[in-house]
Design a protein around this motif. Structure first.
Motif, PDB file in Angstrom:
ATOM      1  N   UNK A 111     -50.163 -35.882   8.563  1.00 62.47           N
ATOM      2  CA  UNK A 111     -49.322 -36.635   9.502  1.00 62.47           C
ATOM      3  C   UNK A 111     -48.656 -37.847   8.849  1.00 62.47           C
ATOM      4  N   UNK A 112     -48.555 -37.854   7.524  1.00 60.91           N
ATOM      5  CA  UNK A 112     -47.919 -38.959   6.793  1.00 60.91           C
ATOM      6  C   UNK A 112     -46.439 -39.060   7.188  1.00 60.91           C
ATOM      7  N   UNK A 113     -45.980 -40.272   7.441  1.00 58.06           N
ATOM      8  CA  UNK A 113     -44.592 -40.484   7.854  1.00 58.06           C
ATOM      9  C   UNK A 113     -43.606 -40.136   6.742  1.00 58.06           C
ATOM     10  N   UNK A 114     -44.039 -40.274   5.495  1.00 65.03           N
ATOM     11  CA  UNK A 114     -43.155 -39.918   4.388  1.00 65.03           C
ATOM     12  C   UNK A 114     -42.756 -38.446   4.448  1.00 65.03           C
ATOM     13  N   UNK A 115     -43.694 -37.600   4.887  1.00 67.00           N
ATOM     14  CA  UNK A 115     -43.404 -36.172   5.001  1.00 67.00           C
ATOM     15  C   UNK A 115     -42.379 -35.931   6.103  1.00 67.00           C
ATOM     16  N   UNK A 116     -42.494 -36.704   7.185  1.00 67.64           N
ATOM     17  CA  UNK A 116     -41.571 -36.526   8.314  1.00 67.64           C
ATOM     18  C   UNK A 116     -40.142 -36.924   7.945  1.00 67.64           C
ATOM     19  N   UNK A 117     -40.005 -37.827   6.951  1.00 70.94           N
ATOM     20  CA  UNK A 117     -38.676 -38.278   6.546  1.00 70.94           C
ATOM     21  C   UNK A 117     -37.950 -37.267   5.666  1.00 70.94           C
ATOM     22  N   UNK A 118     -38.673 -36.219   5.250  1.00 70.12           N
ATOM     23  CA  UNK A 118     -38.065 -35.207   4.385  1.00 70.12           C
ATOM     24  C   UNK A 118     -38.166 -35.592   2.925  1.00 70.12           C
ATOM     25  N   UNK A 119     -38.635 -34.689   2.085  1.00 65.55           N
ATOM     26  CA  UNK A 119     -38.800 -34.974   0.663  1.00 65.55           C
ATOM     27  C   UNK A 119     -38.278 -33.797  -0.149  1.00 65.55           C
ATOM     28  N   UNK A 120     -37.804 -34.110  -1.350  1.00 62.93           N
ATOM     29  CA  UNK A 120     -37.284 -33.083  -2.251  1.00 62.93           C
ATOM     30  C   UNK A 120     -38.403 -32.662  -3.203  1.00 62.93           C
ATOM     31  N   UNK A 121     -39.288 -31.784  -2.733  1.00 64.54           N
ATOM     32  CA  UNK A 121     -40.428 -31.324  -3.536  1.00 64.54           C
ATOM     33  C   UNK A 121     -40.974 -30.039  -2.913  1.00 64.54           C
ATOM     34  N   UNK A 122     -41.724 -29.294  -3.724  1.00 63.60           N
ATOM     35  CA  UNK A 122     -42.387 -28.087  -3.220  1.00 63.60           C
ATOM     36  C   UNK A 122     -43.682 -28.476  -2.512  1.00 63.60           C
ATOM     37  N   UNK A 123     -43.910 -27.884  -1.327  1.00 63.72           N
ATOM     38  CA  UNK A 123     -45.121 -28.152  -0.564  1.00 63.72           C
ATOM     39  C   UNK A 123     -46.228 -27.194  -1.011  1.00 63.72           C
ATOM     40  N   UNK A 124     -47.440 -27.741  -1.103  1.00 60.56           N
ATOM     41  CA  UNK A 124     -48.598 -26.938  -1.511  1.00 60.56           C
ATOM     42  C   UNK A 124     -49.692 -27.115  -0.467  1.00 60.56           C
ATOM     43  N   UNK A 125     -50.225 -26.018   0.060  1.00 58.27           N
ATOM     44  CA  UNK A 125     -51.298 -26.084   1.056  1.00 58.27           C
ATOM     45  C   UNK A 125     -52.607 -26.429   0.347  1.00 58.27           C
ATOM     46  N   UNK A 126     -53.245 -27.549   0.728  1.00 60.34           N
ATOM     47  CA  UNK A 126     -54.446 -28.027   0.045  1.00 60.34           C
ATOM     48  C   UNK A 126     -55.578 -28.276   1.034  1.00 60.34           C
ATOM     49  N   UNK A 127     -56.788 -28.373   0.502  1.00 60.71           N
ATOM     50  CA  UNK A 127     -57.955 -28.786   1.284  1.00 60.71           C
ATOM     51  C   UNK A 127     -58.934 -29.477   0.345  1.00 60.71           C
ATOM     52  N   UNK A 128     -59.852 -30.230   0.938  1.00 57.47           N
ATOM     53  CA  UNK A 128     -60.840 -30.949   0.129  1.00 57.47           C
ATOM     54  C   UNK A 128     -61.888 -29.984  -0.418  1.00 57.47           C
ATOM     55  N   UNK A 129     -62.334 -30.267  -1.652  1.00 56.26           N
ATOM     56  CA  UNK A 129     -63.420 -29.487  -2.212  1.00 56.26           C
ATOM     57  C   UNK A 129     -64.744 -29.874  -1.576  1.00 56.26           C
ATOM     58  N   UNK A 130     -65.766 -29.069  -1.808  1.00 54.68           N
ATOM     59  CA  UNK A 130     -67.089 -29.350  -1.243  1.00 54.68           C
ATOM     60  C   UNK A 130     -67.641 -30.659  -1.808  1.00 54.68           C
TER      61      UNK A 130
END
Length: 698
Positions: A599-618
């Protein structure tokens, strides 16, 4: 270049008692020391100090000043030392030379920092003896006259900009208008070459088609005054190109619409004749309303006195007329230099930063108050380079301030302590908001409170360098005090965990081991997270942390799922994700993947980069979360907030006061926490506290 005997003869003409042998010795000394050094023009370097000394003789300055001008570059540019100068020419000359000596160039500094540090030394030196300023201005004027010999355009522009921003305004502030005008003209030629060429070309065209118009107007003015029985001198001149260009820029006018290009001076024998001449000219010619200024009854801070008016000539042409006595004219053109020449004769008559140069006290206070070089330069430009208005205290004391100045600026101009204690103001006997701009002639009464303090919000409307510097210094001191209060609370809790009781001796030893200045500095370092709990414990009782496990807050074991093996990542500073947040990555070429909360506002403003689906490690834990905390402004609230952090085992990484608006203080706090659950517990504990009005994660 002046020959040795010519320079000595010039000095002896106006000062027959001057020490001829000492002047000769100084001339020979500078020639010998500079030796074969050359200037950019190819001339011998010693020609520069000799010409500067010549400028000082034009002003009829004392022999110490002439000798200082001859020697002013020897300490910086030759093997000569201040000790050598003192031995050969005495302590007064050595002190003046040391004051004028320029700082060595520090290449790693920015232009602003270099200019500011030069200015800092300069202001402090000239506060001791104003002759330092007079020699420095002559030095800069001669350097500007030879600036075109420097090959580098960037260097020429840097020197011209420094001259325009600092030295020309300083010349104006001490009333040396001849120096100011020539410096501005030469700097303008480098900074705006196209504008300079255009205006000088237009002025040449006007002269060619003039057919003696300037002389005719001057003759008409003189005739009108002579018929009324006044013996006067009158002459006219064109305003110089920079003055015209500045007027065009400020009023957004083309050259053709700048009407008062010509200015005329009328010199009379007395002050009474000045006012008589003004009345006669206003009867003979129609004057332009709103363009009359009386600098005789209310002189400028630099001692400038004159009557200014603008007249319609031949019903269409505007001409500016300045009326003054002959004595005023000399002082107006050469300011403090002329004043110094009149007051030669003894140490008790030397000009100090009082009276007509009282503004120097404000500049020195700005030097002491400024936090860094850029801030110093900003405040000093405000102090020396703005148009002025006049305002009065209820008892009739007159203060000159920049246009746009407010009651807060007025209070700081009267006294720094009055400015700090200001709570309200009456302008012309009416209560008015502190941010109200003052007008010419306003009577200002400051209402003060014993426990009042400068407010951060004042920076939004004050315009004087002195006010801004004082407010910033007070706010920084208050912030430091509040952070130190937090540090004291944290220090007490650290001390309780130690095996031995901590006394003053141990605390003093800890300060030394940590390389700090005093106990207050230690508390500030703890409160601002510049030192860790472990470092403080070890400094207080060496060896006390040997058997302790690593602090949880220092441990960070974060792994991210969804990245290619070996790929680097950074936790984004905009949203400070912690383990437990839903996260996403931004991948850019040749950079580590940025990990953001979903929910970062920077993401909502639109960015010129590839998105990668991530999650925290154990078992990922240990990250920095940022909170916005609003505290009630009352004693103990900072300590209560620090206690919440300590009870929940959270380490403060950074703390910043972002807004001070009674009755609340707003902070941004970076906390090192284990995970989202840990951060959520801290937010809940803060919201439950009576000290906290609001607590949210940023």
């Amino acid at each position: 270049m002046l020959r040795q005997y010519e320079l000595v003869e010039r000095v002896k003409e106006y000062d027959p008692d001057a020490d001829e042998a000492l002047l000769n010795r100084a001339y020979v000394y500078t020639v010998q020391k500079h030796g074969s050094q050359k200037r950019a023009s190819g001339d011998p370097y010693f020609s520069h100090p000799v010409e500067v000394a010549g400028l000082m003789t034009d002003l009829k300055l004392d022999q110490e000043t002439i000798i200082t001008a001859l020697l002013h570059d020897t300490v910086e540019d030759t093997l000569a030392t201040i000790e050598d100068v003192e031995e050969k020419f005495g302590p007064d000359v050595a002190r003046l030379v040391d004051g004028v000596t320029k700082l060595s160039k520090i290449e790693q500094l920015t232009d602003d920092e270099r200019a500011a540090e030069n200015l800092r030394k300069f202001l402090l030196a000239m506060s001791e003896d104003i002759r330092v300023l007079l020699v420095k201005l002559a030095d800069r004027l001669h350097n500007m006259r030879t600036l075109h010999h420097i090959k580098s355009p960037d260097k020429r522009r840097r020197i011209a900009r420094e001259t325009m921003d600092i030295y020309a305004p300083l010349a104006e502030r001490v009333g040396m208008y001849e120096y100011m005008r020539e410096m501005q003209l030469l700097a303008f030629q480098q900074l705006e070459p196209e504008g300079y060429e255009t205006i000088t070309h237009r002025l040449d065209q006007l002269r060619q088609s003039d057919t003696g118009q300037v002389d005719r107007i001057a003759l008409d003015i003189k005739q009108a005054l002579s018929e009324a029985g006044l013996a006067v001198e009158v002459w006219g001149r064109e305003k110089h190109p920079y003055s015209i260009w500045k007027k065009m820029a400020e009023r957004h006018l083309p050259f053709e619409q700048v009407s008062d290009i010509m200015a005329f001076r009328v010199l009379t024998g007395s002050v009474e004749d000045c006012y008589r001449a003004l009345g006669i000219l206003h009867q003979q010619f129609q004057f332009v309303p709103g363009r009359f200024k009386d600098y005789i009854s209310t002189p400028k801070n630099n001692g400038y006195k004159s009557l200014h008016t603008t007249l319609f000539y031949d019903q269409s042409m505007r001409v500016e007329v300045q009326i003054r006595t002959r004595e005023m004219h000399r002082t107006n053109e050469f300011g403090l230099a002329a004043h110094w020449a009149y007051k030669q004769g003894g140490a008790d008559q030397k000009i100090r930063p009082d009276g007509e140069v009282g503004w120097l006290r404000d500049l020195i206070e700005i030097v002491d108050s400024s936090h860094d070089a850029e801030e110093l330069l900003e405040h000093t430009k405000m102090a020396i380079y703005q148009d002025r208005i006049f305002a009065f205290t209820p008892k009739g004391a007159l203060f000159q301030l920049p246009k746009g100045a407010t009651a807060v600026d007025f209070a700081f101009a009267v006294h720094t302590d009055l400015g700090a204690q200001t709570v309200g103001a009456k302008i012309n006997a009416r209560h008015m908001p502190l941010r109200t701009p003052l007008e010419n002639g306003d009577v200002v009464e400051i209402i003060k409170g014993k426990n009042a303090e400068p407010q951060l919000s004042w920076l939004g409307f004050v315009v004087t360098g002195k006010a801004r510097a004082s407010i910033r210094r007070a706010v920084r001191a208050k912030e430091r005090e509040e952070v130190a209060d937090i540090g004291q609370k944290m220090f007490d809790e650290i001390a309780e965990r130690l095996p031995a009781k901590v006394g003053r001796k141990a605390t003093k030893a800890a300060v030394e081991r940590l390389g700090l200045e005093d106990v207050e500095d230690l508390m500030h370092a703890i409160g601002s997270a510049k030192v860790t709990d472990r470092q403080v414990m070890e400094a207080l009782v060496p060896g006390s942390t040997a058997d302790l496990p690593s602090e949880p807050a220092q441990e960070r074991a974060i792994s991210i799922k969804g990245l290619t093996p070996g790929a680097g990542f950074d936790l984004a500073n905009c949203c400070h994700p912690v383990p437990g947040d839903r996260i996403v990555g931004l991948r850019r070429p040749r950079k580590a993947v940025e990990v953001h909360a979903i929910d970062c506002l920077e993401l909502a403003n639109g960015v010129d980069a590839d998105w990668v689906d991530l999650s925290w490690g154990e078992r990922s834990h240990g990250a920095v979360g940022r909170l916005l905390i609003v505290l009630y402004n009352r004693p103990g609230t900072l300590a209560e907030m620090a206690g919440v952090f300590a009870r929940n085992n959270a380490n403060v990484m950074n703390l910043v006061l972002t807004q001070r608006d009674d009755p609340f203080h707003t902070y941004e706090v970076d906390l090192e926490v284990q995970d989202l659950a840990h951060l959520t517990r801290i937010v809940s504990a803060l919201r439950a506290s009576d000290a906290v009005a609001q607590a949210d994660r940023i």
